[in-house]
Scaffold this motif. Structure first.
Motif, PDB file in Angstrom:
ATOM      1  N   LEU A  81       0.824  -1.206   0.000  1.00  0.00           N
ATOM      2  CA  LEU A  81       0.000   0.000   0.000  1.00  0.00           C
ATOM      3  C   LEU A  81       0.859   1.258   0.000  1.00  0.00           C
ATOM      4  CD1 LEU A  81      -2.977   1.096   0.316  1.00  0.00           C
ATOM      5  CD2 LEU A  81      -2.547   1.076   2.786  1.00  0.00           C
ATOM      6  N   LEU A  82       1.926   1.251   0.773  1.00  0.00           N
ATOM      7  CA  LEU A  82       2.748   2.445   0.944  1.00  0.00           C
ATOM      8  C   LEU A  82       3.837   2.608  -0.111  1.00  0.00           C
ATOM      9  CD1 LEU A  82       3.124   2.477   4.830  1.00  0.00           C
ATOM     10  CD2 LEU A  82       1.755   4.032   3.433  1.00  0.00           C
ATOM     11  N   THR A  83       4.113   1.546  -0.877  1.00  0.00           N
ATOM     12  CA  THR A  83       5.212   1.624  -1.851  1.00  0.00           C
ATOM     13  C   THR A  83       4.781   1.412  -3.289  1.00  0.00           C
ATOM     14  OG1 THR A  83       5.742  -0.738  -1.710  1.00  0.00           O
ATOM     15  CG2 THR A  83       6.827   0.740  -0.115  1.00  0.00           C
ATOM     16  N   GLY A  84       3.588   0.845  -3.516  1.00  0.00           N
ATOM     17  CA  GLY A  84       3.174   0.515  -4.868  1.00  0.00           C
ATOM     18  C   GLY A  84       3.884  -0.696  -5.429  1.00  0.00           C
ATOM     19  N   SER A 103      12.427  -2.804   4.141  1.00  0.00           N
ATOM     20  CA  SER A 103      13.752  -2.247   3.879  1.00  0.00           C
ATOM     21  C   SER A 103      13.710  -0.722   3.918  1.00  0.00           C
ATOM     22  CB  SER A 103      14.256  -2.721   2.518  1.00  0.00           C
ATOM     23  OG  SER A 103      15.486  -2.105   2.222  1.00  0.00           O
ATOM     24  N   SER A 104      14.721  -0.146   4.522  1.00  0.00           N
ATOM     25  CA  SER A 104      14.769   1.315   4.647  1.00  0.00           C
ATOM     26  C   SER A 104      15.020   2.000   3.317  1.00  0.00           C
ATOM     27  CB  SER A 104      15.862   1.719   5.649  1.00  0.00           C
ATOM     28  OG  SER A 104      17.138   1.291   5.186  1.00  0.00           O
ATOM     29  N   ASN A 105      15.423   1.247   2.296  1.00  0.00           N
ATOM     30  CA  ASN A 105      15.626   1.884   0.991  1.00  0.00           C
ATOM     31  C   ASN A 105      14.339   2.011   0.187  1.00  0.00           C
ATOM     32  OD1 ASN A 105      15.125  -0.618  -0.342  1.00  0.00           O
ATOM     33  ND2 ASN A 105      17.290  -1.182  -0.204  1.00  0.00           N
ATOM     34  N   GLU A 106      13.226   1.517   0.735  1.00  0.00           N
ATOM     35  CA  GLU A 106      11.938   1.705   0.063  1.00  0.00           C
ATOM     36  C   GLU A 106      11.500   3.169   0.174  1.00  0.00           C
ATOM     37  OE1 GLU A 106      10.099  -0.406  -1.843  1.00  0.00           O
ATOM     38  OE2 GLU A 106      11.881  -1.679  -1.668  1.00  0.00           O
ATOM     39  N   ILE A 107      10.803   3.640  -0.846  1.00  0.00           N
ATOM     40  CA  ILE A 107      10.282   5.008  -0.857  1.00  0.00           C
ATOM     41  C   ILE A 107       8.781   4.929  -0.645  1.00  0.00           C
ATOM     42  CG2 ILE A 107       9.997   7.104  -2.221  1.00  0.00           C
ATOM     43  CD1 ILE A 107      12.570   6.399  -3.667  1.00  0.00           C
ATOM     44  N   THR A 108       8.313   5.499   0.459  1.00  0.00           N
ATOM     45  CA  THR A 108       6.904   5.381   0.828  1.00  0.00           C
ATOM     46  C   THR A 108       6.086   6.571   0.328  1.00  0.00           C
ATOM     47  OG1 THR A 108       7.113   6.588   2.919  1.00  0.00           O
ATOM     48  CG2 THR A 108       7.617   4.213   2.949  1.00  0.00           C
ATOM     49  N   LEU A 109       4.775   6.392   0.401  1.00  0.00           N
ATOM     50  CA  LEU A 109       3.869   7.503   0.104  1.00  0.00           C
ATOM     51  C   LEU A 109       4.228   8.742   0.908  1.00  0.00           C
ATOM     52  CD1 LEU A 109       0.215   6.129  -0.174  1.00  0.00           C
ATOM     53  CD2 LEU A 109       1.314   7.757  -1.721  1.00  0.00           C
ATOM     54  N   ALA A 110       4.523   8.546   2.192  1.00  0.00           N
ATOM     55  CA  ALA A 110       4.836   9.695   3.047  1.00  0.00           C
ATOM     56  C   ALA A 110       6.072  10.434   2.543  1.00  0.00           C
ATOM     57  CB  ALA A 110       5.044   9.235   4.485  1.00  0.00           C
ATOM     58  N   LEU A 341      -0.527   3.944  -4.527  1.00  0.00           N
ATOM     59  CA  LEU A 341       0.551   4.938  -4.638  1.00  0.00           C
ATOM     60  C   LEU A 341       0.587   5.594  -6.020  1.00  0.00           C
ATOM     61  CD1 LEU A 341       4.070   5.009  -3.211  1.00  0.00           C
ATOM     62  CD2 LEU A 341       3.837   5.134  -5.677  1.00  0.00           C
ATOM     63  N   PRO A 342       0.621   4.840  -7.121  1.00  0.00           N
ATOM     64  CA  PRO A 342       0.657   5.544  -8.419  1.00  0.00           C
ATOM     65  C   PRO A 342      -0.598   6.365  -8.699  1.00  0.00           C
ATOM     66  CG  PRO A 342       0.521   3.153  -8.719  1.00  0.00           C
ATOM     67  CD  PRO A 342       0.797   3.393  -7.285  1.00  0.00           C
ATOM     68  N   LEU A 352       7.001  10.118  -8.959  1.00  0.00           N
ATOM     69  CA  LEU A 352       7.153   8.676  -8.758  1.00  0.00           C
ATOM     70  C   LEU A 352       8.636   8.295  -8.824  1.00  0.00           C
ATOM     71  CD1 LEU A 352       4.386   6.778 -10.782  1.00  0.00           C
ATOM     72  CD2 LEU A 352       4.785   6.731  -8.324  1.00  0.00           C
ATOM     73  N   PRO A 353       9.095   7.396  -7.972  1.00  0.00           N
ATOM     74  CA  PRO A 353      10.482   6.935  -8.069  1.00  0.00           C
ATOM     75  C   PRO A 353      10.732   6.314  -9.439  1.00  0.00           C
ATOM     76  CG  PRO A 353       9.440   6.154  -6.042  1.00  0.00           C
ATOM     77  CD  PRO A 353       8.353   6.749  -6.881  1.00  0.00           C
ATOM     78  N   ASN A 354      11.858   6.667 -10.050  1.00  0.00           N
ATOM     79  CA  ASN A 354      12.158   6.133 -11.379  1.00  0.00           C
ATOM     80  C   ASN A 354      13.340   5.170 -11.356  1.00  0.00           C
ATOM     81  OD1 ASN A 354      14.323   7.841 -11.017  1.00  0.00           O
ATOM     82  ND2 ASN A 354      13.669   9.337 -12.557  1.00  0.00           N
ATOM     83  N   ASP A 355      13.778   4.788 -10.148  1.00  0.00           N
ATOM     84  CA  ASP A 355      14.925   3.892 -10.039  1.00  0.00           C
ATOM     85  C   ASP A 355      14.525   2.498  -9.574  1.00  0.00           C
ATOM     86  OD1 ASP A 355      14.144   4.588  -7.489  1.00  0.00           O
ATOM     87  OD2 ASP A 355      16.194   4.777  -6.704  1.00  0.00           O
ATOM     88  N   ARG A 356      13.241   2.174  -9.651  1.00  0.00           N
ATOM     89  CA  ARG A 356      12.758   0.876  -9.173  1.00  0.00           C
ATOM     90  C   ARG A 356      11.463   0.517  -9.885  1.00  0.00           C
ATOM     91  NH1 ARG A 356      12.969   2.187  -3.352  1.00  0.00           N
ATOM     92  NH2 ARG A 356      14.633   3.464  -4.199  1.00  0.00           N
ATOM     93  N   ILE A 357      11.087  -0.722  -9.775  1.00  0.00           N
ATOM     94  CA  ILE A 357       9.836  -1.184 -10.375  1.00  0.00           C
ATOM     95  C   ILE A 357       8.665  -0.764  -9.497  1.00  0.00           C
ATOM     96  CG2 ILE A 357       8.451  -3.225 -10.951  1.00  0.00           C
ATOM     97  CD1 ILE A 357      11.084  -4.640 -11.664  1.00  0.00           C
TER      98      ILE A 357
END
Length: 575
Positions: A81-84, A103-110, A341-342, A352-357
């Motif tokens: 939900l928070l990362t897509g 993982s702390s490298n995830e990018i969340t909605l917040a 998220l999207p 939107l993060p562009n360095d991950r799926i």
């Protein structure tokens, strides 16, 4: 003329860069999620017994996504939900056993909302890691009021565990990473604090994540709500008689009371938005995290929480944003938690993060064919198991594996959800070509996800930093034997990353005489041992342990009477 344009451009840039209140046209977002509330636990979905007038009204005025899917259990749903992203990409595999640390490298909605100067707050259940660097405050939430682990009073929530059957009342919660005692019932507390956050930030754009831990067990609710359901018979639904034990019946009454309490709190939330004249410019979303844990009315769906059948993963999802829909709508195409998220990113003009799926899609993008995409679902304790409680949905079809890793095609299940939403008729014999083709895609997705970098290199708890000292290691985040919970004689450890320094350790044991024995602490190849020293509070102490910087599996145990006993809680303090 050119000079005027240049001056205007410079002033505009300065104005937008200096004033974080200028984005008032971007919508506020309130995301409400409940815990273990099934598709049938709401009046709008045909349950004649449950009292949910506020949710029913909200559903009747909103966009209703009638084919919305989540993960079969709590933490995986919340990470997606928070990362897509699929939970396995985020490192989340389970609800405990060390598998509920994102993982702390995830990018969340917040974190994405922060980039648009939104004020961000979480109130309730987090369940994605209780230590640095995986707490809400480490993942983009400027304000956080949460309980630990997966539920108030569970083994990981050591601040309320010893309250037993009253843990939902007057709990000790964590406000911005500090313990604080609150008076009242947990769902009321989380709602009231969320409303304060909204009131405080009414002149800014905000993201409020109201994440109820109810109606998850333990089934505790004020007596007022229990009395509402004393005279109902939850086994009788629209003339049908459900197969429920006496315990199931009593549990259903308590759960319905917990949901009615949530409904009242949801009404308070909507009223607050009306009062502050924020409703027109606020996206409000309501969903639940998985199906019901106990047998009860599930709107003729098959299965319960933890299962990949629709009863475990299909949930209510109501989306309300007056600016994009003039009236209520029913949307029947496939949708899922990974799409939130999207979708919000597009509506709120977020990067939107562009360095991950990103596995999800914008639900309002007319250029995306929502029905012809694959959705992978699974759940088994600790780690995914090949063809055990695993599914792939695509178009009308859903392929389910509930067998062995080397099972033949004939052992799979195939359902056409358009004509058989209750998943009663297995088409595997008549549609083997479809089964083989879908199984091939299932295998590919499974192999990709279990080899995600955050699965291969699991998130470690960082100890000895300025961000958290002392660190409390709880049982929810302990790895080890499958099903590790509150047992004494069980092998367990915590995956940690130490800064070099000198540390004091305190070990808490449950229902155990710790007056004699030997305390042993293993950190990689380093082993520290001492005779038992107990403080006035019953903690076993190991003081002034010198530790070098590095990644370790922290393995503590008390050696007593030829037994190795795992601590219930470990406190680590850098001196």
């Amino acid at each position: 003329m050119k000079h005027k344009r240049l001056i205007y451009f410079i002033l505009t840039v300065l104005l937008f860069s200096c004033n974080d209140k200028l984005d008032y046209n971007y919508p506020n977002v309130v995301l409400v999620i409940t815990d273990d509330q099934g598709y049938g636990d709401i009046g709008y979905n045909g349950n004649p017994h449950i009292i949910t007038p506020n949710l029913d009204k909200f559903a009747s005025e909103s966009i209703r996504f009638n084919n919305f899917n989540v993960s079969p259990v709590c933490a995986p749903t919340r990470s997606s939900l928070l990362t897509g992203r699929y939970s396995l990409r985020t490192g989340v595999t389970d609800t405990y056993n060390g598998g509920a640390i994102m993982s702390s490298n995830e990018i969340t909605l917040a974190e994405i909302f922060n980039q648009k100067n939104y004020k961000t707050g979480i109130f309730g259940k987090w369940h994605l890691g209780d230590n640095y660097p995986s707490r809400p405050s480490d993942q983009g939430f400027q304000e956080s009021l949460i309980h630990l682990s997966g539920g108030i009073g569970q083994v990981g929530d050591f601040t309320n565990y010893y309250k037993g059957s009253t843990s939902y009342f007057d709990p000790i919660l964590w406000l911005n990473n500090k313990q604080k005692k609150y008076d009242g019932y947990c769902s009321d507390i989380f709602t009231d604090e969320a409303l304060k956050f909204i009131e405080k930030n009414k002149d800014n754009q905000f993201f409020c994540y109201l994440s109820f831990n109810a109606p998850h067990t333990p089934l505790q609710v004020p007596d007022k709500y229990i009395q509402m359901y004393q005279d109902i018979n939850p086994t009788i639904i629209n003339g049908d008689n459900l197969n429920m034990s006496e315990k199931n019946i009593q549990d259903a009454k308590k759960i319905y009371g917990m949901v009615t309490n949530i409904d009242e709190n949801f009404g308070k939330l909507i009223n607050k938005l009306d009062e502050l004249k924020l409703k027109e410019n606020t996206i409000v979303i309501f969903l639940t995290d998985n199906g019901p844990q106990q047998p009860r009315y599930v709107s003729n769906l098959r299965g319960l929480k933890s299962q990949v059948y629709n009863g475990g993963i299909k949930v209510p999802f109501y989306f309300n944003y007056p600016k994009i829909h003039g009236k209520d709508q029913d949307i029947d195409f496939f949708s899922a938690h990974i799409d939130v998220l999207p979708t919000l990113a597009k509506l709120c003009d977020l990067p939107l993060p562009n360095d991950r799926i990103i596995d999800g899609v914008d639900l309002f993008d007319k250029n995306v064919n929502k029905n012809n995409r694959d959705f992978f679902s699974y759940w088994t304790r600790k780690s995914p198991e090949l063809y055990k409680n695993i599914s792939l949905s695509s178009g009308n079809y859903k392929l389910v594996g509930n067998s062995n890793y080397n099972s033949p095609i004939e052992d799979f299940e195939l359902y056409d959800l358009e004509i058989d939403p209750s998943e009663n008729e297995n088409l595997v014999s008549s549609e083997k070509a479809i089964v083989k083709e879908m199984k091939s895609r299932m295998d590919k997705i499974y192999l990709e996800l279990i080899n995600s970098k955050n699965i291969l290199k699991k998130q470690r708890i960082h100890i000895g930093t300025i961000n958290e000292n002392p660190t409390f290691l709880n049982r929810n985040d302990a790895s080890g034997q499958r099903g590790i919970w509150n047992q004494n004689e069980v092998y367990g450890f915590w995956k940690v990353k130490f800064e070099s320094g000198i540390y004091d350790f305190k070990f808490k044991f449950n229902n155990l005489d710790v007056s004699a024995g030997e305390m042993i602490l293993e950190l990689g190849n380093n082993v520290f041992s001492s005779e038992v020293v107990v403080d006035k509070d019953g903690f076993v102490l190991m003081n002034r342990v010198e530790i070098s910087k590095g990644d370790f599996d922290l393995v503590p145990f008390l050696k007593s009477n030829r037994k190795n006993i795992l601590p219930f809680l470990v406190e680590v303090k850098k001196l």
